[in-house]
Write a protein that holds these residues in place. Structure first.
Motif, PDB file in Angstrom:
ATOM      1  N   MET A   1       0.836  -1.175   0.000  1.00  0.00           N
ATOM      2  CA  MET A   1       0.000   0.000   0.000  1.00  0.00           C
ATOM      3  C   MET A   1       0.879   1.234   0.000  1.00  0.00           C
ATOM      4  O   MET A   1       2.076   1.167   0.209  1.00  0.00           O
ATOM      5  CB  MET A   1      -0.915   0.016   1.231  1.00  0.00           C
ATOM      6  CG  MET A   1      -0.176   0.119   2.549  1.00  0.00           C
ATOM      7  SD  MET A   1      -1.245   0.260   3.981  1.00  0.00           S
ATOM      8  CE  MET A   1      -1.908   1.907   3.764  1.00  0.00           C
ATOM      9  N   ILE A   2       0.279   2.384  -0.254  1.00  0.00           N
ATOM     10  CA  ILE A   2       0.990   3.648  -0.142  1.00  0.00           C
ATOM     11  C   ILE A   2       0.340   4.449   0.958  1.00  0.00           C
ATOM     12  O   ILE A   2      -0.843   4.339   1.218  1.00  0.00           O
ATOM     13  CB  ILE A   2       0.997   4.442  -1.461  1.00  0.00           C
ATOM     14  CG1 ILE A   2      -0.434   4.750  -1.909  1.00  0.00           C
ATOM     15  CG2 ILE A   2       1.754   3.716  -2.524  1.00  0.00           C
ATOM     16  CD1 ILE A   2      -0.505   5.688  -3.067  1.00  0.00           C
ATOM     17  N   ARG A   3       1.129   5.222   1.636  1.00  0.00           N
ATOM     18  CA  ARG A   3       0.618   6.041   2.723  1.00  0.00           C
ATOM     19  C   ARG A   3       0.350   7.432   2.171  1.00  0.00           C
ATOM     20  O   ARG A   3       1.235   8.105   1.675  1.00  0.00           O
ATOM     21  CB  ARG A   3       1.621   6.087   3.875  1.00  0.00           C
ATOM     22  CG  ARG A   3       1.147   6.885   5.057  1.00  0.00           C
ATOM     23  CD  ARG A   3       1.932   6.548   6.310  1.00  0.00           C
ATOM     24  NE  ARG A   3       1.519   5.258   6.856  1.00  0.00           N
ATOM     25  CZ  ARG A   3       2.036   4.756   7.972  1.00  0.00           C
ATOM     26  NH1 ARG A   3       2.961   5.399   8.628  1.00  0.00           N
ATOM     27  NH2 ARG A   3       1.609   3.583   8.420  1.00  0.00           N
ATOM     28  N   GLN A   4      -0.918   7.887   2.254  1.00  0.00           N
ATOM     29  CA  GLN A   4      -1.320   9.094   1.572  1.00  0.00           C
ATOM     30  C   GLN A   4      -1.783  10.215   2.498  1.00  0.00           C
ATOM     31  O   GLN A   4      -2.329  11.194   2.044  1.00  0.00           O
ATOM     32  CB  GLN A   4      -2.454   8.802   0.592  1.00  0.00           C
ATOM     33  CG  GLN A   4      -1.982   8.080  -0.666  1.00  0.00           C
ATOM     34  CD  GLN A   4      -3.013   8.124  -1.754  1.00  0.00           C
ATOM     35  OE1 GLN A   4      -4.158   7.818  -1.522  1.00  0.00           O
ATOM     36  NE2 GLN A   4      -2.616   8.522  -2.936  1.00  0.00           N
ATOM     37  N   ALA A   5      -1.588  10.098   3.778  1.00  0.00           N
ATOM     38  CA  ALA A   5      -2.065  11.142   4.672  1.00  0.00           C
ATOM     39  C   ALA A   5      -1.412  12.477   4.368  1.00  0.00           C
ATOM     40  O   ALA A   5      -1.963  13.531   4.642  1.00  0.00           O
ATOM     41  CB  ALA A   5      -1.781  10.753   6.123  1.00  0.00           C
ATOM     42  N   PHE A   6      -0.235  12.443   3.783  1.00  0.00           N
ATOM     43  CA  PHE A   6       0.512  13.658   3.516  1.00  0.00           C
ATOM     44  C   PHE A   6       0.176  14.290   2.182  1.00  0.00           C
ATOM     45  O   PHE A   6       0.589  15.398   1.895  1.00  0.00           O
ATOM     46  CB  PHE A   6       2.007  13.333   3.492  1.00  0.00           C
ATOM     47  CG  PHE A   6       2.313  12.189   2.567  1.00  0.00           C
ATOM     48  CD1 PHE A   6       2.420  12.364   1.211  1.00  0.00           C
ATOM     49  CD2 PHE A   6       2.457  10.907   3.073  1.00  0.00           C
ATOM     50  CE1 PHE A   6       2.677  11.304   0.372  1.00  0.00           C
ATOM     51  CE2 PHE A   6       2.708   9.844   2.228  1.00  0.00           C
ATOM     52  CZ  PHE A   6       2.820  10.043   0.883  1.00  0.00           C
ATOM     53  N   LEU A   7      -0.544  13.611   1.309  1.00  0.00           N
ATOM     54  CA  LEU A   7      -0.568  14.015  -0.084  1.00  0.00           C
ATOM     55  C   LEU A   7      -1.460  15.214  -0.361  1.00  0.00           C
ATOM     56  O   LEU A   7      -1.320  15.855  -1.388  1.00  0.00           O
ATOM     57  CB  LEU A   7      -0.998  12.834  -0.955  1.00  0.00           C
ATOM     58  CG  LEU A   7       0.031  11.704  -1.022  1.00  0.00           C
ATOM     59  CD1 LEU A   7      -0.463  10.616  -1.940  1.00  0.00           C
ATOM     60  CD2 LEU A   7       1.371  12.221  -1.494  1.00  0.00           C
TER      61      LEU A   7
END
Length: 982
Positions: A1-7
């Motif tokens: 998975m990719i962590r997207q909280a920052f995007l």
């Protein structure tokens, strides 16, 4: 998975990063400067006793927690072996050099890629969902290649465009931009890759994964292309974008007579160049068809394929539904008596936990609201008075640490007693001789273990094995063990059980099939179990006397977790249908069920302990052959971004002849930001030359300690519009305003209790010392005494404490707001010391109580009360404190109380959108409110309003979640109606 909280912040920063992210001018701030990197990199607090070592390889720098080196070696080997194939699949020419962090301090397994900083991070314990790992030799074998696909996608580079412009000085931002493609496609190609690493392994080869795609596409409302590409918010299954994305990618990659994935690279390059276009344009570039045509063809192809499969498999078994409706998931039932079952239930409008269910009517009563591990493996005590289950207990201080602990739950009153401390144990069961058996984590594998006091001690030492379930027979004379050995999941027998040295013997397997779960019949003759013989999970029975296997069901999509009634008349089990797991039953008639061909049945032929792994001549036996040293953060703190910054002073003169005494002009400079892979330190700084001087700011934060301390220093200029009294009278001008100082901050989040009901606490405090003064030519026109005063430094030491407490908060999947709980928030701004300026102070507190008006309709009710006390206006922001319709009111010194109520009612769970236009609608809802604010001073004003409106939760550009509200507020004071937006 990719962590997207920052995007979210990344996309905005990427658009404006080179030209400057504009800061809205106000009376106190009028200069625009580049912003946006301070929150991109963050710190991570890890258990203080955990130590890491760095193993430097030619492509992958392994940063490994001490104690999980064997798992890290497996991950390293999988990355090396699949690197070339992954680059070919994705289409990147990058060397794919990156750090890989391997953790072992948590039991909730995960793996992800993050661009900030660019790394992989993988947790050593194996994930427990059979759909991912049942057919794989190990968890590292699949998770490494899966995450490597995300890393490779992040490294794709195209021609002239956004990505090419950003990458030279901010490669992490360019990587993040690549990963803002629709999540379904990003995860779909990774699932496709993992499904081609080992023969038969990976989710595209897993019937528990593919059954959800078949059920969806054969339903009355098949998934659209957008639904396959976007993570759903309110619609099961919540991994829909994994399922749909993987099947869509497979269909596109293998259409016709050849396999080609070149379309993915073309689409990603276009997205890298123009990330603010919808990805549908990229699909058109890669596949030569617009999304509407792709959607129609994909639906037609998949429906035809699945209808043909269903036609070949008919007739299906007729089942009697005990309980089931859309959004409800019944899991792992057990009979308590001939008329009653217990099962775990979670769903749209129910609090997850254990329920007692009437076998005839389906009527349910709650035993205990409770979380459970993701495999739903628990057991009923031998006297049927208690349940034994494991759940993840979060560490109160370490956000990413969750330990699996065993609990005993009394059926009479639902009271739970925790039995272990740091147990790391799953699938507990009561042993025939007393005590508790369980499955305990052992790196990427697991062992059979026994509870001793609050500790758990392993009873086995099997290499490369994953214990799934331990099931003693009703008489206690035999123990059936579900064990996975290198991707082969079969039944073994311990007979008799010697707990000091448990020996397993092969018992039962099915050729080319996975056995998922098992349950003994009441007298110990029959073992009922689920297996995917023929590609679909169905229910089987093993007659231990006759040594034969019979198939009890043939269902369209999947059947799991059977249990045989005490009178041996009925088998209850879970049947999957679209958006639900139903509890169903059939008569138990093994003599009339078809017998499984003996050539497919494996009886006692294979040992549970495989031989040691053989190594290839060109690969190391262990990580120790690589250069190794203790992890040192300073070795990884080179700048991750070096980017230009701009500052400018806008011209706000009132007319063409109005004098402008101070113009700072344009400022140019550089900014830097970075972090180490473990998140122990982060830093950010900017410097720019403007008006003949060097200005800037710098901040540093560390995650080494519990309080996450930070420090910031700054010296920045602004200009402020004023009207000056000069010898020629009042004149408009701008004064230069300089601010310098430093601040210290500390923050600590605490999870007081985390189960179905959540308790949490977050506290922080900032201390800032700042000096301010006026400067420039505008000061020179004043009288000498006035000019001297303006040029003097004014000092201020400000304390800013913040506090948030949540108590027994609970929210079901389709609730827009919590249906229960209390939230208290408080923040203050207090000048502890001043020199040359009047001190200011303000305290703002608010309490919100959430009431469960109706769980079935998801109606949310919030009652709120707030208090504001300040000695001057505009000390703290008040937009959310003021009643709707009065957002522009300015409150001066004094104390104020606010009370209100708000009702939120979902109207439509849309969960659909457009791939061509990057818009995704999540839910439409209505809301109504009543609010009143009054000054506690009797002479103060009162502001009250009532009203309502509509709200739309949506997602833009595949990751920016927005909540738009429009409504009307009837203002009770003036008696008018004001249009309100939020």
């Amino acid at each position: 998975m990719i962590r997207q909280a920052f995007l979210g912040c990344t996309l905005l920063w990427g658009l404006l990063g080179l030209l400057g992210e504009l800061v809205e001018p106000s009376s106190a701030l009028a200069q625009g400067v580049t912003q946006g990197t301070a929150d991109v990199y963050s710190v991570t607090y890890r258990p203080p006793e955990v130590e890491y070592r760095t193993f430097s390889g030619p492509q992958f720098s392994m940063i490994v927690q001490e104690g999980v080196e064997e798992t890290a070696w497996r991950i390293h080997r999988a990355l090396r072996e699949t690197r070339t194939g992954t680059k070919r699949l994705v289409g990147t020419t990058s060397s794919l050099r990156m750090p890989v962090v391997v953790d072992g301090f948590s039991d909730r397994s995960n793996g992800f890629v993050t661009p900030f900083p660019f790394k992989q991070e993988i947790e050593a314990p194996s994930i427990r969902k059979d759909a991912i790992v049942a057919r794989s030799s190990s968890w590292p074998t699949l998770v490494g290649p899966h995450e490597l696909v995300h890393a490779a996608q992040a490294e794709i580079q195209g021609g002239v465009g956004y990505g090419a412009l950003i990458r030279p000085f901010a490669p992490d931002v360019a990587r993040a931009s690549n990963l803002t493609a629709p999540r379904g496609l990003v995860e779909g190609i990774a699932v496709y890759r993992e499904s081609h690493v080992e023969e038969g392994a990976g989710r595209l080869n897993a019937p528990l994964f593919t059954m959800k795609m078949r059920a969806a596409m054969l339903s009355d409302d098949p998934w659209s292309l957008t639904q396959m590409m976007e993570p759903p918010t309110y619609t099961q299954p919540y991994n829909r974008f994994y399922i749909g994305g993987a099947h869509a990618f497979e269909a596109w990659a293998e259409q016709g007579d050849t396999t080609s994935t070149a379309f993915f690279k073309r689409a990603t390059i276009l997205h890298s160049q123009f990330p603010f276009l919808g990805f549908g344009v990229g699909l058109w570039s890669g596949l030569g068809q617009w999304p509407g045509r792709l959607d129609a063809e994909l639906e037609a192809t998949l429906r035809a394929r699945y209808e043909d499969e269903q036609a070949r498999r008919r007739p299906f078994t007729g089942t009697h539904r005990i309980a089931g409706r859309t959004g409800h998931n019944y899991r792992r039932p057990y009979w308590l008596d001939d008329d009653t079952l217990v099962a775990y239930l979670h769903g749209y409008d129910v609090r997850r936990g254990f329920y007692r269910i009437d076998a005839e009517t389906g009527t349910r009563t709650v035993i205990r609201v409770q979380t459970i591990t993701e495999d739903f493996t628990y057991s009923v005590g031998r006297d049927t008075t208690a349940l034994y289950a494991s759940r993840y207990v979060p560490d109160p201080w370490v956000p990413s640490q969750n330990i699996a602990e065993i609990e005993r739950i009394r059926l009479a009153d639902g009271r739970a007693t925790r039995l272990t401390e740091d147990g790391r144990a799953f699938a507990p069961v009561e042993a025939p001789t007393g005590g508790i058996w369980a499955v305990q984590n052992d790196g990427a594998f697991s062992q059979w273990a026994r509870r001793e006091g609050t500790a758990v001690r392993p009873l086995t030492d099997h290499a490369q094995s994953r214990f799934k379930q331990i099931a003693p027979s009703p008489t206690g004379s035999r123990v059936a063990v579900l064990l996975n050995v290198e991707g082969t999941q079969r039944l073994y027998r311990a007979d008799p059980v010697r707990e000091e040295r448990t020996r397993l013997r092969p018992w039962l397997g099915l050729e080319d099939a996975i056995i998922y779960d098992l349950c003994w019949g009441p007298e110990g003759r029959y073992l009922v179990f689920a297996a995917d013989l023929g590609g679909t999970a169905n229910i089987f029975v093993f007659d231990t006397r006759q040594q034969e296997v019979r198939r009890l069901t043939n269902v369209p999509f999947g059947a799991l977790e059977p249990t045989l009634s005490p009178d041996r008349e009925t088998v209850a089990f879970i049947e999957y249908q679209h958006e639900r797991h139903e509890l169903v039953r059939i008569p138990f008639r093994p003599e009339s069920a078809p017998k499984v061909d003996s050539s497919r049945v494996i009886l006692g032929r294979e040992a549970p302990r495989p031989p040691d792994l053989s190594t290839r001549p060109d690969e190391p036996v262990a990580l120790d052959t690589l250069d190794s040293r203790p992890y040192q953060a300073w070795r990884h703190l080179e700048p991750r971004m070096v980017y230009p910054t701009f500052a400018f002073d806008p011209d706000e003169a009132e007319g063409p002849d109005a004098p402008r005494f101070e113009e700072l002009g344009v400022g140019v400079g550089l900014g830097v930001a970075g972090s180490d892979p473990l998140g122990r330190w982060r830093y950010q700084g900017t410097g720019f030359w403007q008006d003949g001087r060097l200005w800037g700011s710098a901040s540093v934060q560390t995650g080494r300690w519990l309080l996450r301390p930070s420090v910031k220093a700054f010296n920045t200029p602004e200009t402020i519009p004023v009207r000056l009294q000069t010898d020629q009278g009042a004149r408009a001008a701008r004064l230069g305003f300089e601010e310098r100082g430093f601040s210290f901050g500390a923050e600590v989040p605490v999870r007081l209790r985390s189960n179905v009901y959540q308790n949490s606490l977050t506290a922080s405090v900032d201390a800032e010392f700042r000096q301010t003064r006026y400067f420039g030519r505008a000061v020179d026109v004043l009288r000498d005494d006035r000019a001297s005063q303006l040029r003097e430094w004014r000092d201020r030491l400000t304390l800013s404490p913040r506090f948030a407490w949540g108590y027994r908060l609970q929210r079901n999947p389709r609730d827009l707001v919590p249906n229960q709980g209390l939230v208290v928030r408080s923040r203050a701004e207090v000048d502890a010391w001043t020199d040359g300026v009047s001190p200011s102070r303000a305290l703002l507190s608010r309490a919100d109580v959430y009431l469960p008006l109706s769980l079935r309709s998801h109606t949310g009710v919030r009652l709120s009360a707030g208090l504001l006390s300040q000695n001057a206006g505009a000390v703290v922001g008040l937009r959310s404190f003021l009643p709707r319709g009065y957002e522009n009111v300015s409150l001066g010194a004094g104390s104020f109380m606010r009370v209100g109520a708000e009702v939120t009612q979902p109207l439509w769970y849309i969960d659909d959108g457009s791939t061509l236009i990057p818009f995704y609608a999540k839910a439409l809802y209505g809301y109504g409110f009543g609010q009143s604010l009054t000054a506690l001073d009797e002479t103060g004003p009162t502001y009250s309003s009532v009203g309502g409106g509509l709200g739309l939760q949506m997602r833009l550009f595949y990751l920016l979640d927005l909540n738009l509200q429009v409504g009307a507020a009837f203002r009770l004071g003036p008696g008018d109606v004001d249009l309100v937006w939020r």
